[in-house]
Structure formats: C-alpha cells, structure tokens
Design an enzyme around this catalytic site. Structure first.
Site, PDB file in Angstrom:
ATOM      1  N   CYS A  95      -2.385   1.252 -10.314  1.00 57.03           N
ATOM      2  CA  CYS A  95      -1.252   2.098 -10.694  1.00 57.03           C
ATOM      3  C   CYS A  95      -0.060   1.270 -11.181  1.00 57.03           C
ATOM      4  O   CYS A  95      -0.119   0.650 -12.224  1.00 57.03           O
ATOM      5  CB  CYS A  95      -0.874   3.022  -9.533  1.00 57.03           C
ATOM      6  SG  CYS A  95       0.112   4.454 -10.045  1.00 57.03           S
ATOM      7  N   HIS A 193      -6.081   5.804  -7.086  1.00 54.75           N
ATOM      8  CA  HIS A 193      -5.802   5.569  -5.667  1.00 54.75           C
ATOM      9  C   HIS A 193      -6.948   6.186  -4.870  1.00 54.75           C
ATOM     10  O   HIS A 193      -7.993   6.532  -5.403  1.00 54.75           O
ATOM     11  CB  HIS A 193      -4.492   6.251  -5.263  1.00 54.75           C
ATOM     12  CG  HIS A 193      -3.274   5.668  -5.882  1.00 54.75           C
ATOM     13  ND1 HIS A 193      -2.744   4.460  -5.505  1.00 54.75           N
ATOM     14  CD2 HIS A 193      -2.451   6.153  -6.850  1.00 54.75           C
ATOM     15  CE1 HIS A 193      -1.645   4.219  -6.196  1.00 54.75           C
ATOM     16  NE2 HIS A 193      -1.446   5.233  -7.031  1.00 54.75           N
TER      17      HIS A 193
END
Length: 257
Positions: A95, A193
């Site tokens: 991310c 994630h």
C-alpha cells in the site's frame, strides 16, 4: 543442505495497517516448517540495521502521515534499497510503502509526500477511497492462479511495470486499467492488505523460493500440507465471486425495469 534466510521487517511500529505484520509471521512459519533457518531483524527510526546481508525486506502499509514520516527517514537508505532490488533480492512493499518507492505522491490537498524515486510510479490521491475485498489473477503462473486480499486506498497509482495481477474483483492500482501491484526483479508492490501472505500461501512460498534461489542452487521448495490454507482461500474466493455475480444480476434487473 542447511539453508538460511535473513528477513528485515521495516518500521513494524509505524507500518502495520490491517495486520501487515502477518506477512512476517507467515514467512517465518513456512520457513520453520521446512527447517529453513530464519533470522529476523526489525528496522525503524530509532533502530537502524544494515540491509546489505538481508535476503527479504518487508514493508507494511500505513496512513499518509505514517508514509510521510517513513519516507523522510528512509530516503537516507535509498541507494542501498535500489541496489538491493537490482541484486534481485526480495522486497514486499504494501500500500503506502508501494507508493513510496515511486517518483511522486500527491495527497488529497495536492501536497507532495516524499518518495524514494526508485520506480517510475505516479500516485495521485483522491477523496473517494477504493475500498473492499479484491481478487486478482497472478501474472507469475502461481497455483492457484488467484490472489485474494483487502484494499483501502485513496491513492491511484500509474506505471508501466508488469503487474502482480489482473483484477477480477475490486479496484487495483487505480480502478481503471484493470491491473494490481507491480513486479520488477523480485520487488513486489501491492495494495493488498489482509494481510496478503497468510491468505495466499502460494505467494508466500514464491517469495521464500526467490530469496533462496538468490543464494542456493535449488529449483523448488519442499511441499507442505496446505489443505487448511487452501480450503480457507478457496472458500473466501468462492464467496466473493458469488457476491459479485449476485450484484451483477441485481444491477441487470434494476436496469431492465
């Protein structure tokens, strides 16, 4: 043959959004099950360690503020990281950290957050976030072919590198081009994630194998009994695709009225 791996876990006290620390746990356990010796060192602002003899670097995700803090500190190690990547050692960036390895990142206020400028990636943040479960079809011919995870990012990333996968459900890099993440040598950047590796043991094994192949003459890893992990992966994948088809049918019905 005794095999050894050294893993650097970067900024675990700052970058652990949505349980990204689970990626380290997954790699550690899958190495131990195979009797691969694994050494783990943390790297953070108050405790730096050399990355020169590391085999794997893990960098988790964080908020824009966390990314700003980390980028300003990590820029001092930019050349070492670039050399690490060019030497085909393994680095997984999630991310915000994935964004951080690019050339530029503009937040929603159009303010520039420092980046390492290792890759030609441009990221622009927007107010409406790209949130939800995601399925991608990996580009590395891994079995199973799909990788599952969860994404929550305001940034839209654009680049011309090979993607980690093609989006089957979700948004990916920018919600437009149908790609998710990137691969260059053994650098993997991804918005997934969840964390990504416990949900996708085939990707964890890919990372372990690539790290070992940089040191040893091996072609494959010893097989593990992944029946539990595979059943969990397949159940989640099936549920998500079923929900996707249900939503498509509902939209088609509403459109026909």
């Amino acid at each position: 043959m005794t095999m050894n791996l050294k893993v650097i876990n970067m900024y675990p006290d700052i970058l652990n959004l949505y349980g990204d620390l689970g990626n380290l746990i997954s790699i550690k356990q899958r190495c131990l099950w195979r009797n691969i010796n694994i050494e783990i060192e943390n790297f953070t602002i108050d405790y730096e360690t050399s990355i020169d003899d590391a085999d794997i670097i893990l960098v988790g995700g964080g908020s824009d503020n966390s990314q700003d803090i980390v980028s300003k500190h990590l820029v001092n190690h930019r050349n070492s990281l670039a050399e690490f990547i060019e030497n085909k050692k393994v680095l997984l960036a999630i991310c915000g950290s994935y964004q951080m390895f690019g050339n530029s990142y503009s937040d929603i206020n159009e303010e520039k957050i420092p980046c390492l400028e290792i890759f030609d990636i441009e990221t622009i943040s927007q107010e409406n976030r790209l949130i939800g479960n995601i399925i991608i079809e990996n580009t590395q011919n891994l079995n199973p072919k799909n990788i599952i995870g969860f994404e929550n990012h305001g940034g839209r990333s654009y680049h011309d590198y090979k993607p980690l996968g093609n989006v089957k459900l979700g948004y990916g890099n920018n919600g437009k081009d149908g790609y998710e993440g990137m691969i260059y040598n053994n650098f993997i950047g991804s918005y997934l994630h969840g964390p990504i590796l416990p949900k996708n043991p085939h990707l964890a094994d890919y990372i372990i194998l690539k790290a070992l192949q940089n040191k040893y003459d091996i072609d494959s890893l010893n097989c593990l009994d992944d029946s539990i992990e595979k059943n969990a992966h397949n159940a989640i994948e099936k549920k998500l695709l079923k929900n996707k088809n249900h939503i498509k049918k509902q939209k088609a019905i509403e459109k026909s009225k």
